[in-house]
Design an enzyme around this catalytic site. Sequence first.
Site, PDB file in Angstrom:
ATOM      1  N   LYS A  14      47.428  63.702   0.836  1.00 29.76           N
ATOM      2  CA  LYS A  14      47.854  64.062  -0.405  1.00 29.76           C
ATOM      3  C   LYS A  14      46.876  64.588  -1.486  1.00 29.76           C
ATOM      4  CE  LYS A  14      50.173  61.284  -3.578  1.00 29.76           C
ATOM      5  NZ  LYS A  14      49.839  61.343  -4.607  1.00 29.76           N
ATOM      6  N   ARG A  47      52.435  63.680 -12.781  1.00 32.77           N
ATOM      7  CA  ARG A  47      51.170  63.286 -13.593  1.00 32.77           C
ATOM      8  C   ARG A  47      49.812  64.072 -13.188  1.00 32.77           C
ATOM      9  NH1 ARG A  47      55.613  60.723 -14.716  1.00 32.77           N
ATOM     10  NH2 ARG A  47      55.508  59.967 -12.641  1.00 32.77           N
ATOM     11  N   ARG A  77      49.565  57.094 -18.376  1.00 29.45           N
ATOM     12  CA  ARG A  77      48.474  57.613 -17.546  1.00 29.45           C
ATOM     13  C   ARG A  77      47.600  58.283 -18.715  1.00 29.45           C
ATOM     14  NH1 ARG A  77      50.198  57.877 -12.185  1.00 29.45           N
ATOM     15  NH2 ARG A  77      48.056  58.790 -11.533  1.00 29.45           N
ATOM     16  N   PRO A  78      46.604  57.686 -19.436  1.00 27.60           N
ATOM     17  CA  PRO A  78      45.988  58.360 -20.470  1.00 27.60           C
ATOM     18  C   PRO A  78      45.106  59.440 -19.736  1.00 27.60           C
ATOM     19  CG  PRO A  78      44.956  56.078 -20.031  1.00 27.60           C
ATOM     20  CD  PRO A  78      46.121  56.365 -19.341  1.00 27.60           C
ATOM     21  N   ILE A  79      44.790  60.464 -20.639  1.00 28.74           N
ATOM     22  CA  ILE A  79      43.716  61.522 -20.091  1.00 28.74           C
ATOM     23  C   ILE A  79      42.485  61.597 -20.760  1.00 28.74           C
ATOM     24  CG2 ILE A  79      45.654  62.993 -18.974  1.00 28.74           C
ATOM     25  CD1 ILE A  79      45.457  64.585 -21.234  1.00 28.74           C
ATOM     26  N   ASP A  80      42.276  60.410 -21.380  1.00 28.41           N
ATOM     27  CA  ASP A  80      41.149  60.307 -22.587  1.00 28.41           C
ATOM     28  C   ASP A  80      39.975  60.964 -22.180  1.00 28.41           C
ATOM     29  OD1 ASP A  80      41.708  57.980 -21.179  1.00 28.41           O
ATOM     30  OD2 ASP A  80      40.693  56.954 -22.781  1.00 28.41           O
ATOM     31  N   LEU A  81      39.608  60.232 -20.907  1.00 23.63           N
ATOM     32  CA  LEU A  81      38.337  60.395 -20.316  1.00 23.63           C
ATOM     33  C   LEU A  81      38.110  61.795 -19.575  1.00 23.63           C
ATOM     34  CD1 LEU A  81      37.968  57.164 -18.031  1.00 23.63           C
ATOM     35  CD2 LEU A  81      37.318  57.768 -20.426  1.00 23.63           C
ATOM     36  N   ASP A 108      45.932  52.151  -3.751  1.00 28.08           N
ATOM     37  CA  ASP A 108      46.986  52.822  -2.988  1.00 28.08           C
ATOM     38  C   ASP A 108      47.594  52.069  -1.799  1.00 28.08           C
ATOM     39  OD1 ASP A 108      46.100  56.218  -3.734  1.00 28.08           O
ATOM     40  OD2 ASP A 108      46.835  54.657  -5.147  1.00 28.08           O
ATOM     41  N   ILE A 127      42.868  48.244 -10.758  1.00 29.24           N
ATOM     42  CA  ILE A 127      42.575  49.676 -11.386  1.00 29.24           C
ATOM     43  C   ILE A 127      43.631  50.249 -12.081  1.00 29.24           C
ATOM     44  CG2 ILE A 127      42.622  52.114 -10.416  1.00 29.24           C
ATOM     45  CD1 ILE A 127      40.242  50.473  -9.351  1.00 29.24           C
ATOM     46  N   ARG A 140      57.306  62.172  -2.579  1.00 30.92           N
ATOM     47  CA  ARG A 140      56.043  62.854  -2.914  1.00 30.92           C
ATOM     48  C   ARG A 140      54.935  62.728  -2.329  1.00 30.92           C
ATOM     49  NH1 ARG A 140      54.475  59.659  -7.743  1.00 30.92           N
ATOM     50  NH2 ARG A 140      52.831  61.350  -7.425  1.00 30.92           N
TER      51      ARG A 140
HETATM   52  C1  EPZ Z   1      44.000  58.905  -8.123  1.00 31.68           C
HETATM   53  O1  EPZ Z   1      44.515  59.048  -9.398  1.00 31.68           O
HETATM   54  C2  EPZ Z   1      45.142  59.262  -7.120  1.00 31.68           C
HETATM   55  N1  EPZ Z   1      45.923  60.482  -7.446  1.00 31.68           N
HETATM   56  C3  EPZ Z   1      45.863  57.938  -7.085  1.00 31.68           C
HETATM   57  O2  EPZ Z   1      46.802  57.942  -6.109  1.00 31.68           O
HETATM   58  C4  EPZ Z   1      45.054  56.890  -6.875  1.00 31.68           C
HETATM   59  O3  EPZ Z   1      45.671  55.398  -7.060  1.00 31.68           O
HETATM   60  C5  EPZ Z   1      43.692  56.816  -8.074  1.00 31.68           C
HETATM   61  O4  EPZ Z   1      43.019  57.909  -7.876  1.00 31.68           O
HETATM   62  C6  EPZ Z   1      42.832  55.496  -7.793  1.00 31.68           C
HETATM   63  O5  EPZ Z   1      42.236  55.650  -6.383  1.00 31.68           O
HETATM   64  C7  EPZ Z   1      45.466  61.578  -7.074  1.00 31.68           C
HETATM   65  O6  EPZ Z   1      44.253  61.936  -6.449  1.00 31.68           O
HETATM   66  C8  EPZ Z   1      46.296  62.673  -6.936  1.00 31.68           C
HETATM   67  P1  EPZ Z   1      41.666  57.331 -11.540  1.00 31.68           P
HETATM   68  P2  EPZ Z   1      43.720  58.941 -10.768  1.00 31.68           P
HETATM   69  O7  EPZ Z   1      41.537  58.004 -12.701  1.00 31.68           O
HETATM   70  O8  EPZ Z   1      42.684  60.260 -10.701  1.00 31.68           O
HETATM   71  C9  EPZ Z   1      42.703  54.896 -15.982  1.00 31.68           C
HETATM   72  C10 EPZ Z   1      48.825  58.042  -5.202  1.00 31.68           C
HETATM   73  O9  EPZ Z   1      49.627  56.858  -4.983  1.00 31.68           O
HETATM   74  N2  EPZ Z   1      42.271  56.633 -16.664  1.00 31.68           N
HETATM   75  O10 EPZ Z   1      40.748  57.019 -10.626  1.00 31.68           O
HETATM   76  O11 EPZ Z   1      44.652  59.185 -11.914  1.00 31.68           O
HETATM   77  C11 EPZ Z   1      44.311  54.904 -15.521  1.00 31.68           C
HETATM   78  O12 EPZ Z   1      45.175  54.841 -16.628  1.00 31.68           O
HETATM   79  C12 EPZ Z   1      48.056  58.011  -6.194  1.00 31.68           C
HETATM   80  O13 EPZ Z   1      48.444  58.637  -4.381  1.00 31.68           O
HETATM   81  C13 EPZ Z   1      42.102  56.165 -17.952  1.00 31.68           C
HETATM   82  O14 EPZ Z   1      42.204  55.101 -18.728  1.00 31.68           O
HETATM   83  O15 EPZ Z   1      43.051  57.623 -11.030  1.00 31.68           O
HETATM   84  C14 EPZ Z   1      44.294  54.181 -14.394  1.00 31.68           C
HETATM   85  O16 EPZ Z   1      44.360  52.750 -14.956  1.00 31.68           O
HETATM   86  C15 EPZ Z   1      48.541  57.159  -7.476  1.00 31.68           C
HETATM   87  N3  EPZ Z   1      41.670  57.349 -18.720  1.00 31.68           N
HETATM   88  C16 EPZ Z   1      42.929  54.254 -13.794  1.00 31.68           C
HETATM   89  O17 EPZ Z   1      42.072  55.011 -14.737  1.00 31.68           O
HETATM   90  C17 EPZ Z   1      41.669  58.681 -18.059  1.00 31.68           C
HETATM   91  O18 EPZ Z   1      41.321  59.635 -18.603  1.00 31.68           O
HETATM   92  C18 EPZ Z   1      43.185  55.375 -12.651  1.00 31.68           C
HETATM   93  O19 EPZ Z   1      41.874  55.828 -12.224  1.00 31.68           O
HETATM   94  C19 EPZ Z   1      42.138  58.547 -16.723  1.00 31.68           C
HETATM   95  C20 EPZ Z   1      42.175  57.377 -15.880  1.00 31.68           C
END
Ligand code: EPZ
Length: 420
Positions: free
Chosen positions: A24, A94, A123-127, A307, A329, A399
């Site tokens: 996925k 998201r 789920r911030p997108i600031d980064l 995950d 995480i 999902r």
């Molecule tokens: C990806 O999510 C995966 N989703 C997630 O899988 C997975 O858990 C995660 O990576 C970590 O491996 C997809 O690939 C579609 P991150 P992502 O940005 O990219 C914080 C599943 O169950 N953050 O590596 O969103 C955020 O709040 C899903 O298949 C910021 O603070 O994860 C979280 O604490 C769940 N600001 C952490 O980083 C930002 O701008 C997540 O890390 C972006 C993220």
Amino acid sequence: MAEQTLKITGGQPLHGEVCVQGAKNSALPMMAAAMLCKDACVLHNVPQLTDVWAASRILNSLGCSCVLRDGQAEIRTDGIHSFEIPDEDMRRMRSSIMFLGPILGRMGACTLTMPGGCELGPRPIDLHLDAMRKMGVHISEQGSRILCRAEGLHGARITLPFPSVGVSENVMMAAVLAKGETVLTNAAREPEIVDIANFLNQCGAQIHGAGESTICIQGVKGLHGTSYTVMADRIAAITWMCAAAATGGRITVSGVNPADLEAALAAMESAGCQLGISGNRIYLDAGRPLRAVRYLRTMPHPGFPTDGQAIMMAVLACAEGTSVIEETIFESRFMHVGELLRMGARIRISGHTAVVHGVSHLHGAELSAMDLRGGAALAVAAVGAQGETLLHGLHHIDRGYENFAETFNSLGGKVQRILF
Ligand code: EPZ
């Protein structure tokens, strides 16, 4: 309104073989990345998931054509006419934030809304936005809409405060058509990043270092289409292996690269499972009883995957001894604990740490899934439990898993999808 529920009768050891579905978390960003290609792309091994349908809906709403048929996604982008991600799609999924990079790369502009808080905490997108600003994107807000505009993206040197998977993917996708070179340091090293980089390079991109902490992308003029097979889903593989472990069974998972889940395999081995590996087949024989894992900490790849945290906890709930699990995480990824307690588990949470005292067995209960992997974990606990479980909230599980009930039943489980 009736909702999809799983009726699970636990207690039978599972055995058999599962060919693991397409990943996925590779298919979704790859469908978005296909927007960067001038001509058609065909992706194979695309899992049939509600998130994949949601990604297809976004592509079609932007004017691309995405046809999903028998595990293939055929994506054409010559009709693209919009750079606005529909609000309901941002809220429904998201991870639709992964369209930001490709839309900017292709159109030079993107309008989106905040993805909204969700089951795993904010789920911030600031980064994501910070990285896009460094590549020349001007970002302004209009109510809940975020307007991103650029007079052409340019390469940049970007260092991430932590190795975010989504941000690493968005930078890579925005940089492939940008002017000049982008150097991304402290990049995520997940296998899905490598898969997307391989796909884009097959389309004519110049990406080096994917899978390492520093990724260099040389902007090119344009990308042609290609045909590409999505990698296998390492988290689905972990799920089926944990289901066998929770029932004292035996399983072979095939089609997955063992190197993609080494930390999870090591955790299963330390819990007393016997493992065998040959090529892209992994064999697991569950120990009886399983042993507690003294300390498990979720980390960016190649560490233990967040995950897999809930799913592994469902197994350790019945292991001998006390396991300590730390989630580093996500802000709040212990929603499944309350439901496991209803099955007789003995788990105590303090902050981001769960202390799991193994019990001899769990009993069936009426449960609710509140997120994708937490839901999968409850199903794993239920197949290993004595008695019957009703698991509500199946839409979360659909999902991320195709043929969820059917796969358990192909292994000798008794799992029925009912309308409740
Ligand atoms: C990806 O999510 C995966 N989703 C997630 O899988 C997975 O858990 C995660 O990576 C970590 O491996 C997809 O690939 C579609 P991150 P992502 O940005 O990219 C914080 C599943 O169950 N953050 O590596 O969103 C955020 O709040 C899903 O298949 C910021 O603070 O994860 C979280 O604490 C769940 N600001 C952490 O980083 C930002 O701008 C997540 O890390 C972006 C993220």
